[in-house]
Design a protein around this motif. Structure first.
Motif, short mmCIF file in Angstrom:
data_model
loop_
_atom_site.label_atom_id
_atom_site.label_comp_id
_atom_site.label_asym_id
_atom_site.label_seq_id
_atom_site.Cartn_x
_atom_site.Cartn_y
_atom_site.Cartn_z
N PHE A 39 -14.66 0.00 0.10
CA PHE A 39 -13.57 0.77 -0.50
C PHE A 39 -12.58 1.20 0.58
CE2 PHE A 39 -11.57 4.73 -1.94
CZ PHE A 39 -10.95 4.24 -3.08
N SER A 40 -13.11 1.75 1.68
CA SER A 40 -12.23 2.35 2.69
C SER A 40 -11.35 1.34 3.43
CB SER A 40 -13.07 3.13 3.69
OG SER A 40 -14.01 2.26 4.29
N THR A 41 -11.93 0.17 3.72
CA THR A 41 -11.19 -0.76 4.57
C THR A 41 -10.59 -1.95 3.82
OG1 THR A 41 -13.25 -1.91 5.08
CG2 THR A 41 -12.54 -0.21 6.62
N GLU A 42 -11.00 -2.18 2.57
CA GLU A 42 -10.50 -3.35 1.83
C GLU A 42 -9.74 -2.93 0.58
OE1 GLU A 42 -11.46 -6.91 2.52
OE2 GLU A 42 -11.70 -6.00 4.48
N VAL A 43 -10.39 -2.17 -0.29
CA VAL A 43 -9.79 -1.84 -1.59
C VAL A 43 -8.65 -0.83 -1.44
CG1 VAL A 43 -10.25 -0.80 -3.86
CG2 VAL A 43 -11.91 -2.39 -2.84
N PRO A 45 -6.65 -0.02 1.10
CA PRO A 45 -5.38 -0.52 1.64
C PRO A 45 -4.58 -1.36 0.63
CG PRO A 45 -7.12 -0.81 3.25
CD PRO A 45 -7.78 -0.35 1.98
N ILE A 46 -5.25 -2.10 -0.25
CA ILE A 46 -4.54 -2.89 -1.26
C ILE A 46 -3.81 -1.94 -2.22
CG2 ILE A 46 -4.81 -4.49 -3.21
CD1 ILE A 46 -7.30 -5.64 -1.79
N LEU A 47 -4.51 -0.88 -2.63
CA LEU A 47 -3.90 0.09 -3.54
C LEU A 47 -2.76 0.82 -2.84
CD1 LEU A 47 -7.11 1.59 -5.22
CD2 LEU A 47 -5.68 -0.28 -6.04
N GLN A 48 -2.99 1.14 -1.57
CA GLN A 48 -1.97 1.84 -0.80
C GLN A 48 -0.67 1.04 -0.75
OE1 GLN A 48 -4.20 2.84 2.67
NE2 GLN A 48 -4.16 5.00 2.14
N SER A 49 -0.79 -0.26 -0.47
CA SER A 49 0.40 -1.08 -0.33
C SER A 49 1.08 -1.38 -1.65
CB SER A 49 0.08 -2.42 0.32
OG SER A 49 -0.78 -2.26 1.38
N ASN A 50 0.31 -1.42 -2.73
CA ASN A 50 0.87 -1.93 -3.99
C ASN A 50 0.98 -0.94 -5.13
OD1 ASN A 50 0.98 -4.99 -3.40
ND2 ASN A 50 -1.08 -4.40 -2.76
N CYS A 51 0.28 0.18 -5.03
CA CYS A 51 0.17 1.05 -6.21
C CYS A 51 0.56 2.50 -5.95
CB CYS A 51 -1.26 1.02 -6.74
SG CYS A 51 -2.01 -0.63 -6.75
N ALA A 56 0.16 7.73 -6.28
CA ALA A 56 -0.38 8.72 -5.33
C ALA A 56 -0.45 10.07 -6.04
CB ALA A 56 0.54 8.81 -4.11
N ASN A 57 -1.34 10.93 -5.58
CA ASN A 57 -1.54 12.22 -6.23
C ASN A 57 -0.24 12.99 -6.43
OD1 ASN A 57 -4.26 11.69 -6.28
ND2 ASN A 57 -4.74 12.91 -4.47
N SER A 58 0.61 12.95 -5.41
CA SER A 58 1.82 13.77 -5.43
C SER A 58 2.90 13.24 -6.38
CB SER A 58 2.39 13.88 -4.02
OG SER A 58 2.59 12.59 -3.50
N VAL A 75 -10.09 6.25 -8.68
CA VAL A 75 -10.13 4.79 -8.73
C VAL A 75 -11.37 4.34 -9.49
CG1 VAL A 75 -10.23 2.67 -7.36
CG2 VAL A 75 -8.85 4.60 -6.55
N LYS A 76 -12.49 5.03 -9.24
CA LYS A 76 -13.74 4.66 -9.91
C LYS A 76 -13.62 4.84 -11.42
CE LYS A 76 -18.75 5.16 -9.86
NZ LYS A 76 -18.95 5.52 -11.26
N THR A 77 -12.93 5.89 -11.85
CA THR A 77 -12.73 6.11 -13.29
C THR A 77 -12.08 4.89 -13.93
OG1 THR A 77 -12.49 8.48 -12.95
CG2 THR A 77 -11.58 7.59 -14.99
N TYR A 78 -11.03 4.38 -13.29
CA TYR A 78 -10.31 3.23 -13.87
C TYR A 78 -11.05 1.91 -13.64
CZ TYR A 78 -6.78 6.51 -15.12
OH TYR A 78 -6.15 7.58 -15.71
N ALA A 79 -11.92 1.89 -12.63
CA ALA A 79 -12.77 0.71 -12.46
C ALA A 79 -13.83 0.71 -13.57
CB ALA A 79 -13.42 0.74 -11.09
#
Ligand code: HEC
Length: 123
Positions: A39-43, A45-51, A56-58, A75-79
């Motif tokens: 989650f921390s190093t793969e998932v 960053p993908i969400l960070q760049s695209n979503c 974001a919370n703010s 993220v887990k809720t929507y997964a």
């Protein structure tokens, strides 16, 4: 005894070659490395760049329809409810995401899918 040496050697080499190919490239033939889907190093960053420009919370309340995808629990809720994979794979019945942008690469979708299949760990 000597004539068995070559076939045995080839068998050992082939066995090792197969192992290492899978280890290096994840799913054989796809060229997409899904061996590590943390989650921390793969998932994330993908969400960070695209979503996160919208989710974001703010900013989620204003631009993301109130849906937050910044923290693991959200993220887990929507997964869990299938909407994460449904939206990014552009499955009918789901709002296609990223909204108004290009679809994620097949590899990024596969990484997220693999993370889900492996148990959605917070690793
Ligand atoms: C340009 C802003 C924007 C971006 C970028 C964006 N979203 Fe969304 N997202 C929205 C809005 C707005 C909604 C609310 C539903 C709608 O209007 O379609 C939404 C809804 C969702 C939903 C809930 C869908 C449902 O059926 O309830 C999910 C899950 C989602 N987005 C995931 C993502 C993911 C994953 C990404 C990145 C790959 C992403 N979004 C990128 C704006 C965005």
């Amino acid at each position: 005894m000597k004539k068995f040496l070559l076939p045995m050697l080839l068998l050992v080499m082939f066995g090792c070659y197969y192992d290492s190919e899978e280890g290096l490239y994840g799913k054989p033939g796809t060229g997409c490395d899904t061996t590590v889907t943390k989650f921390s190093t793969e998932v994330k960053p993908i969400l960070q760049s695209n979503c996160l420009t919208c989710h974001a919370n703010s900013v989620a309340a204003g631009s993301g329809g109130g849906i937050k995808l910044q923290d693991y629990a959200d993220v887990k809720t929507y997964a869990d409810n299938g909407k994460l994979i449904g939206t990014i794979s552009h499955t009918s019945g789901f709002d296609a995401m990223p909204k108004g942008g290009g679809k994620l690469t097949d590899c990024n979708i596969l990484i997220i899918q693999t993370w889900i299949t492996k148990g959605k760990l917070n690793d």
